[in-house]
Design an enzyme around this catalytic site. Sequence first.
Site, PDB file in Angstrom:
ATOM      1  N   LYS A   6       5.589   0.070   1.459  1.00 11.96           N
ATOM      2  CA  LYS A   6       5.983  -0.949   1.995  1.00 11.96           C
ATOM      3  C   LYS A   6       5.744  -2.315   1.011  1.00 11.96           C
ATOM      4  CE  LYS A   6       3.962   1.265   6.136  1.00 11.96           C
ATOM      5  NZ  LYS A   6       2.488   1.454   6.890  1.00 11.96           N
TER       6      LYS A   6
ATOM      7  N   GLN B 133      -2.907  -0.620   7.602  1.00 13.15           N
ATOM      8  CA  GLN B 133      -2.758   0.827   7.903  1.00 13.15           C
ATOM      9  C   GLN B 133      -3.575   1.652   8.444  1.00 13.15           C
ATOM     10  OE1 GLN B 133       0.299   1.778   6.132  1.00 13.15           O
ATOM     11  NE2 GLN B 133      -0.424   3.811   6.799  1.00 13.15           N
TER      12      GLN B 133
ATOM     13  N   ASP C 172       3.826  -4.019  13.400  1.00  9.43           N
ATOM     14  CA  ASP C 172       3.890  -2.411  13.583  1.00  9.43           C
ATOM     15  C   ASP C 172       4.084  -2.388  15.122  1.00  9.43           C
ATOM     16  OD1 ASP C 172       3.413  -0.685  11.628  1.00  9.43           O
ATOM     17  OD2 ASP C 172       1.180  -0.764  11.694  1.00  9.43           O
TER      18      ASP C 172
END
Length: 284
Positions: free
Chosen positions: A54, A98, A121
Amino acid sequence: MSAQLLDGKLISEQIITEVRAKVDARVAAGRRAPALAVVLVGDDPASAVYVRNKKTACERAGFRSLSFEYPASLTEAELLALVRKLNDDPEVDGILVQLPLPKHINADRVIETINPHKDVDGFHPYNFGRLALKMPLLRPCTPHGVMVMLEKTGVDLVGKDAVVIGASNIVGRPAALELLMARATVTVCHSKTRDLAGKVAAADIVVAGVGIPNFVKGDWIKPGAIVIDVGINRLENGKLCGDVEFEVAKQRASWITPVPGGVGPMTIALLMQNTLDANIHLYP
Ligand code: NAD
């Protein structure tokens, strides 16, 4: 018949190139580059790889990436305080925590604490609810990536029979909402579903997100169906494989995604897209 491959690596590169061009134009017009805060708690090796990928994608997209890495001993209160600080930081557009988080931290509480407009997200109930109501804002990246791949086939999804295998909040459930929004007829299968083989055999579109290697047998696939394999499983020999028995399914499908190089890179590209969208929404 041998299926055409949906090359996630190539499509994701195209998306990141487009994002980069928009970022460069905004920066040239005097705005700051979008910024993504990536938070990693603990030492899960797979998570470390995802986070690294990422950050690399951020560089390619022309973003600033801010990295917050903590040992698994971080308390929930400390993590929530960090999220609130990032919510209030005008230099941060996207916040990615995460998953999975260590067991002593309530992931739902963390996600709900993220400002929905920085929830790149797309997991916050606000964004999930908007998707369910056909008014998406920040869409969950993996299912959005699935939809971009389906769009690349050029096949009209309206009225098609789609089977989604897996009903998790990250993959199956939002993928079903996406397909419903595209006006497919959607069947969502999970661990209690009866006659999975029969349901798959009737599907024009199969999206698999189970997490079991080669779980979906190639000979279940209806000839001409589109197969999107979200699964990423590591075999004992170290190789990655999907949830679908690729070699057999490839002989029956019209389009299929490889693993690796399929949905995986798409997820990261859509994360970059979401971060730019969040930046534009916050600072039009
Ligand atoms: P999960 O374990 O949270 O969910 C798995 C789902 O599969 C559940 O809904 C469960 O009911 C269903 N399932 C389990 N056994 C089943 C069975 N016998 N029959 C039918 N359904 C069954 O997993 P997840 O987080 O949704 O991830 C699924 C897979 O997708 C994993 O391989 C994961 O690595 C991968 N993944 C890939 C990406 C990507 O970027 N490509 C992103 C997220 C997850």
